[in-house]
Every structure is written in C-alpha cells, then in structure tokens.
Design an enzyme around this catalytic site. Structure first.
Site, short mmCIF file in Angstrom:
data_model
loop_
_atom_site.label_atom_id
_atom_site.label_comp_id
_atom_site.label_asym_id
_atom_site.label_seq_id
_atom_site.Cartn_x
_atom_site.Cartn_y
_atom_site.Cartn_z
N ASP A 192 14.50 15.33 43.32
CA ASP A 192 13.28 15.66 42.79
C ASP A 192 13.05 14.62 42.02
OD1 ASP A 192 11.02 18.17 42.79
OD2 ASP A 192 10.69 16.39 41.42
N ILE A 193 12.04 13.57 41.99
CA ILE A 193 11.54 12.86 41.09
C ILE A 193 11.39 12.90 39.64
CG2 ILE A 193 8.99 12.59 41.42
CD1 ILE A 193 9.53 9.35 42.31
N ASN A 222 7.42 27.12 46.95
CA ASN A 222 6.07 27.15 46.53
C ASN A 222 5.18 27.09 47.57
OD1 ASN A 222 6.72 27.40 43.67
ND2 ASN A 222 6.87 25.41 43.53
N GLY A 224 1.24 26.70 43.31
CA GLY A 224 1.41 25.44 42.57
C GLY A 224 1.80 24.44 43.58
N GLN A 225 1.92 24.81 45.02
CA GLN A 225 2.47 23.85 46.05
C GLN A 225 1.56 22.52 45.83
OE1 GLN A 225 2.62 24.86 50.24
NE2 GLN A 225 3.42 22.92 50.67
N HIS A 231 9.00 22.42 51.47
CA HIS A 231 10.37 22.08 50.75
C HIS A 231 10.94 23.25 50.01
CE1 HIS A 231 6.58 21.10 48.55
NE2 HIS A 231 7.30 21.58 47.42
N HIS A 241 12.93 23.87 46.77
CA HIS A 241 13.46 23.39 45.63
C HIS A 241 14.83 24.04 45.26
CE1 HIS A 241 9.63 21.89 43.66
NE2 HIS A 241 9.30 22.59 44.87
P1 AMP Z 1 5.77 21.46 44.72
O1 AMP Z 1 4.67 21.46 43.53
O2 AMP Z 1 6.49 22.89 45.02
O3 AMP Z 1 4.81 21.08 46.04
O4 AMP Z 1 6.80 20.43 44.64
C1 AMP Z 1 6.66 19.10 44.86
C2 AMP Z 1 7.82 18.44 44.08
O5 AMP Z 1 7.87 17.16 44.63
C3 AMP Z 1 7.76 18.37 42.70
O6 AMP Z 1 8.49 19.03 41.86
C4 AMP Z 1 7.59 16.70 42.70
O7 AMP Z 1 8.31 16.43 41.34
C5 AMP Z 1 8.43 16.51 43.78
N1 AMP Z 1 8.08 15.03 44.05
C6 AMP Z 1 6.80 14.33 44.25
N2 AMP Z 1 6.81 13.19 44.65
C7 AMP Z 1 7.99 12.81 44.93
C8 AMP Z 1 8.90 11.80 45.29
N3 AMP Z 1 8.19 10.52 45.74
N4 AMP Z 1 10.51 11.64 45.43
C9 AMP Z 1 10.88 13.00 45.21
N5 AMP Z 1 9.93 14.25 44.80
C10 AMP Z 1 8.86 14.18 44.54
#
Ligand code: AMP
Ligand code: ZN
Length: 112
Positions: free
Chosen positions: A28-29, A85, A91-92, A98, A100
């Site tokens: 995760d970024i 999520n 909060g998706q 995905h 986590h």
């Molecule tokens: P959610 O809020 O459950 O939809 O999670 C989305 C996740 O994607 C968040 O934890 C972000 O930090 C992560 N995210 C968004 N953009 C990227 C990216 N380019 N590379 C890796 N993770 C990302």
C-alpha cells in the site's frame, strides 16, 4: 481502466510482492501499519458486493495472497488483520476489490 487494473497491467508502478495468473499483492502506498499489503484479483471486480458465486475461487485466491504476503512479512506468529472495505460507508476509495493485510502493531476493535 481503474488504478488497480493499471497496477496489474504494470501501467502504474507498485512494489509487487506476489503474483500469479489471477491475483496480485503489492505494498500500500500509504501504509497504515508497519506491514500494509493489498491483494487484488487481476480481473476487474469493483467490490466484494459485485462478486458472484462463480467468483468464489478467485476470492479465495485473493485471501490466500493476503495470507502469503503477511506470512512473508513475518506476521504469522504475531497476527494480522485482513479487511475488505466495501462501498461508501466502509470508506472504499478504489473501486477495484482489494483485501488489505495489515500487521506489525496491535489493532483496535471495533474499527472506526
Ligand atoms: P480503500 O480505502 O479500502 O479503497 O483502500 C485503497 C487503498 O489503496 C488505500 O489504503 C490507499 O493508500 C491505497 N492506494 C491508493 N493508490 C495506490 C497506489 N498507487 N499504489 C498502492 N496503493 C495505493
Ligand atoms: Zn480495476
């Protein structure tokens, strides 16, 4: 193409930790824990709510990719949390299913 489809097709770079024909795990970024990995199906599925019975095997593979990434990060003994999520109230923020996998610190329950 959505962001995570672009990561799966290597159009957007990510730190890839595991992949096979069907699933991908990457860092995760914006990590919310010392280890924070996302496991996705390579095929676009917007959320868990869009999954159908025919996706059962793919969903299992996503969970096993999260398990594998957590184990490889050394979290098997201490434990880890796997979260999907799903939709607005959860909060998706990325509309590609995905899981986590978070670990390396104690987690609170219930989540906020
Ligand atoms: P959610 O809020 O459950 O939809 O999670 C989305 C996740 O994607 C968040 O934890 C972000 O930090 C992560 N995210 C968004 N953009 C990227 C990216 N380019 N590379 C890796 N993770 C990302
Ligand atoms: Zn997608």
């Amino acid at each position: 193409m959505c962001l995570f489809c672009k990561i799966a097709s290597r159009e957007v770079p990510a730190k890839i930790l595991f992949e096979d024909d069907d699933v991908l795990a990457f860092a995760d970024i914006h990590p919310a824990a010392p280890t924070h990995v996302l496991a996705i199906p390579k095929r676009h599925l917007a959320s868990l709510d869009d999954a159908e019975p025919g996706d059962a095997l793919l969903l299992g593979r996503v969970l096993l990719a999260a398990q594998r990434a957590a184990r490889e990060a050394g979290l098997a003994a201490s434990g880890y949390r796997v979260v999907l999520n799903t939709g607005r109230d959860a909060g998706q923020s990325v509309a590609h299913l995905h899981a986590h996998a978070l670990g390396g610190r104690a987690m609170a329950w219930p989540p906020g």
